[in-house]
Design a protein around this motif. Structure first.
Motif, PDB file in Angstrom:
ATOM      1  N   MET A 257     -28.398  28.015   2.826  1.00 27.51           N
ATOM      2  CA  MET A 257     -27.722  28.687   3.939  1.00 27.51           C
ATOM      3  C   MET A 257     -28.726  29.389   4.845  1.00 27.51           C
ATOM      4  O   MET A 257     -28.595  29.351   6.077  1.00 27.51           O
ATOM      5  CB  MET A 257     -26.705  29.699   3.405  1.00 27.51           C
ATOM      6  CG  MET A 257     -25.491  29.079   2.773  1.00 27.51           C
ATOM      7  SD  MET A 257     -24.427  30.282   1.938  1.00 27.51           S
ATOM      8  CE  MET A 257     -23.921  31.312   3.304  1.00 27.51           C
TER       9      MET A 257
ATOM     10  N   MET B  37     -30.533  26.798   6.979  1.00 27.29           N
ATOM     11  CA  MET B  37     -29.706  26.309   8.080  1.00 27.29           C
ATOM     12  C   MET B  37     -29.535  27.380   9.153  1.00 27.29           C
ATOM     13  O   MET B  37     -29.486  27.064  10.342  1.00 27.29           O
ATOM     14  CB  MET B  37     -28.343  25.845   7.577  1.00 27.29           C
ATOM     15  CG  MET B  37     -28.350  24.469   6.966  1.00 27.29           C
ATOM     16  SD  MET B  37     -29.209  23.208   7.940  1.00 27.29           S
ATOM     17  CE  MET B  37     -28.341  23.224   9.478  1.00 27.29           C
ATOM     18  N   ASP B  38     -29.452  28.632   8.761  1.00 27.79           N
ATOM     19  CA  ASP B  38     -29.355  29.718   9.733  1.00 27.79           C
ATOM     20  C   ASP B  38     -30.620  29.766  10.580  1.00 27.79           C
ATOM     21  O   ASP B  38     -30.560  29.903  11.814  1.00 27.79           O
ATOM     22  CB  ASP B  38     -29.132  31.042   9.019  1.00 27.79           C
ATOM     23  CG  ASP B  38     -28.932  32.190   9.986  1.00 27.79           C
ATOM     24  OD1 ASP B  38     -28.075  32.039  10.889  1.00 27.79           O
ATOM     25  OD2 ASP B  38     -29.618  33.209   9.850  1.00 27.79           O
TER      26      ASP B  38
ATOM     27  N   GLU C  35     -32.660  27.270  11.100  1.00 32.59           N
ATOM     28  CA  GLU C  35     -32.684  26.063  11.928  1.00 32.59           C
ATOM     29  C   GLU C  35     -31.774  26.194  13.154  1.00 32.59           C
ATOM     30  O   GLU C  35     -32.164  25.840  14.273  1.00 32.59           O
ATOM     31  CB  GLU C  35     -32.250  24.857  11.086  1.00 32.59           C
ATOM     32  CG  GLU C  35     -32.192  23.548  11.833  1.00 32.59           C
ATOM     33  CD  GLU C  35     -33.558  23.006  12.213  1.00 32.59           C
ATOM     34  OE1 GLU C  35     -33.617  22.225  13.178  1.00 32.59           O
ATOM     35  OE2 GLU C  35     -34.555  23.359  11.557  1.00 32.59           O
ATOM     36  N   SER C  36     -30.568  26.711  12.949  1.00 32.78           N
ATOM     37  CA  SER C  36     -29.639  26.849  14.079  1.00 32.78           C
ATOM     38  C   SER C  36     -30.155  27.868  15.091  1.00 32.78           C
ATOM     39  O   SER C  36     -30.034  27.662  16.303  1.00 32.78           O
ATOM     40  CB  SER C  36     -28.234  27.214  13.601  1.00 32.78           C
ATOM     41  OG  SER C  36     -28.204  28.494  13.037  1.00 32.78           O
TER      42      SER C  36
ATOM     43  N   CYS D 205     -25.703  21.815  13.567  1.00 39.71           N
ATOM     44  CA  CYS D 205     -26.242  22.877  12.694  1.00 39.71           C
ATOM     45  C   CYS D 205     -25.145  23.842  12.278  1.00 39.71           C
ATOM     46  O   CYS D 205     -25.077  24.241  11.106  1.00 39.71           O
ATOM     47  CB  CYS D 205     -27.346  23.651  13.412  1.00 39.71           C
ATOM     48  SG  CYS D 205     -28.939  22.867  13.366  1.00 39.71           S
ATOM     49  N   LEU D 206     -24.311  24.228  13.215  1.00 41.40           N
ATOM     50  CA  LEU D 206     -23.220  25.157  12.894  1.00 41.40           C
ATOM     51  C   LEU D 206     -22.243  24.544  11.902  1.00 41.40           C
ATOM     52  O   LEU D 206     -21.725  25.238  11.018  1.00 41.40           O
ATOM     53  CB  LEU D 206     -22.484  25.585  14.161  1.00 41.40           C
ATOM     54  CG  LEU D 206     -23.252  26.507  15.107  1.00 41.40           C
ATOM     55  CD1 LEU D 206     -22.391  26.848  16.321  1.00 41.40           C
ATOM     56  CD2 LEU D 206     -23.713  27.764  14.401  1.00 41.40           C
TER      57      LEU D 206
ATOM     58  N   GLN E 136     -23.802  24.707   8.527  1.00 38.25           N
ATOM     59  CA  GLN E 136     -23.775  26.103   8.113  1.00 38.25           C
ATOM     60  C   GLN E 136     -22.369  26.497   7.656  1.00 38.25           C
ATOM     61  O   GLN E 136     -22.205  27.188   6.639  1.00 38.25           O
ATOM     62  CB  GLN E 136     -24.216  26.982   9.279  1.00 38.25           C
ATOM     63  CG  GLN E 136     -24.818  28.280   8.890  1.00 38.25           C
ATOM     64  CD  GLN E 136     -25.432  28.973  10.093  1.00 38.25           C
ATOM     65  OE1 GLN E 136     -25.404  28.489  11.218  1.00 38.25           O
ATOM     66  NE2 GLN E 136     -26.000  30.137   9.842  1.00 38.25           N
ATOM     67  N   GLN E 137     -21.364  26.039   8.373  1.00 34.30           N
ATOM     68  CA  GLN E 137     -19.978  26.316   7.993  1.00 34.30           C
ATOM     69  C   GLN E 137     -19.651  25.678   6.644  1.00 34.30           C
ATOM     70  O   GLN E 137     -19.030  26.308   5.788  1.00 34.30           O
ATOM     71  CB  GLN E 137     -19.034  25.791   9.072  1.00 34.30           C
ATOM     72  CG  GLN E 137     -17.579  26.022   8.767  1.00 34.30           C
ATOM     73  CD  GLN E 137     -16.672  25.404   9.825  1.00 34.30           C
ATOM     74  OE1 GLN E 137     -17.076  24.515  10.565  1.00 34.30           O
ATOM     75  NE2 GLN E 137     -15.447  25.877   9.885  1.00 34.30           N
TER      76      GLN E 137
ATOM     77  N   LEU F 226     -21.726  24.951   4.235  1.00 35.61           N
ATOM     78  CA  LEU F 226     -22.433  25.693   3.186  1.00 35.61           C
ATOM     79  C   LEU F 226     -21.738  27.018   2.878  1.00 35.61           C
ATOM     80  O   LEU F 226     -21.667  27.436   1.720  1.00 35.61           O
ATOM     81  CB  LEU F 226     -23.887  25.934   3.595  1.00 35.61           C
ATOM     82  CG  LEU F 226     -24.808  24.714   3.576  1.00 35.61           C
ATOM     83  CD1 LEU F 226     -26.168  25.068   4.151  1.00 35.61           C
ATOM     84  CD2 LEU F 226     -24.939  24.141   2.179  1.00 35.61           C
ATOM     85  N   THR F 227     -21.234  27.679   3.899  1.00 36.07           N
ATOM     86  CA  THR F 227     -20.515  28.935   3.689  1.00 36.07           C
ATOM     87  C   THR F 227     -19.242  28.707   2.886  1.00 36.07           C
ATOM     88  O   THR F 227     -18.924  29.484   1.976  1.00 36.07           O
ATOM     89  CB  THR F 227     -20.188  29.601   5.046  1.00 36.07           C
ATOM     90  OG1 THR F 227     -21.410  29.824   5.749  1.00 36.07           O
ATOM     91  CG2 THR F 227     -19.470  30.919   4.855  1.00 36.07           C
TER      92      THR F 227
END
Length: 191
Positions: A62, A65-66, A68-69, A99-100, A103-104, A106-107
């Motif tokens: 996570m 990815m954060d 990266e975004s 990317c979002l 990230q979503q 993974l969350t």
């Protein structure tokens, strides 16, 4: 200092309490009660450690990815003139949205693992309590225990549950903080 305080005021007293309860159960009733108690709590601890390991790995993903975004967003904003000049607004928006989306996902996976951790811990404890109650009921029907003894066994096990649950929470928070600290050290190493 906080880790030492947690060990000194949470873990050690819980370990002493577990030992005293097991000795009491073994001497007052039957050593099988102590065995069931220790088995329940060893299973609880092992399950907690395994699940927190998975949560730690997911948290690292996570954070990657954060990062990266945020890098893609920053790059797009700094180069807004170039993006507009070449008509790449949709391309940049799609890259950022991809990317979002990851990230979503993974969350959501993180929340599922937390729920699985809590369900698993509660299931392990409930199965241990059920086994203790069934053993108590067989001893009550044999005449070697009373209903008051059954209540005492249940109360002792419930009393052990609260500090163990708190220690599990502390362990989860410590693992999370270590992942964050590792990420910080990685940022500090960038030149």
């Amino acid at each position: 200092m906080t880790i030492a305080r947690a060990v000194l005021f949470s873990f050690i007293p819980s370990l002493i309490e577990l030992t005293l309860v097991c000795v009491l159960l073994a001497l007052r009733f039957n050593p099988l009660f102590s065995l069931l108690t220790v088995t329940t709590f060893v299973a609880y601890i092992l399950y907690t450690i395994v699940m927190n390991g998975k949560l730690g790995q997911l948290r690292k993903g996570m954070m990657m990815m954060d990062k990266e975004s945020m890098a893609r967003l920053t790059d797009s904003l700094f180069n807004v003139e170039s993006v507009k000049l070449f008509g790449n607004e949709k391309f940049e928006a799609d890259r950022y949205n991809a990317c979002l989306k990851v990230q979503q996902d993974l969350t959501i996976e993180n929340e599922k693992l937390y729920a699985l951790l809590n369900i698993g811990q509660a299931t392990i404890f409930s199965l241990g309590l059920l086994a203790m109650m069934l053993l108590s009921l067989t001893r009550i029907s044999a005449g070697s225990m009373t209903l008051g003894d059954l209540v005492m066994v249940a109360a002792l096990l419930e009393q052990l549950w609260v500090p163990l649950n708190f220690i599990g929470w502390q362990y989860r928070e410590l693992r999370s903080a270590l992942v964050d600290l590792e990420s910080l050290f990685n940022v500090l190493q960038i030149k």
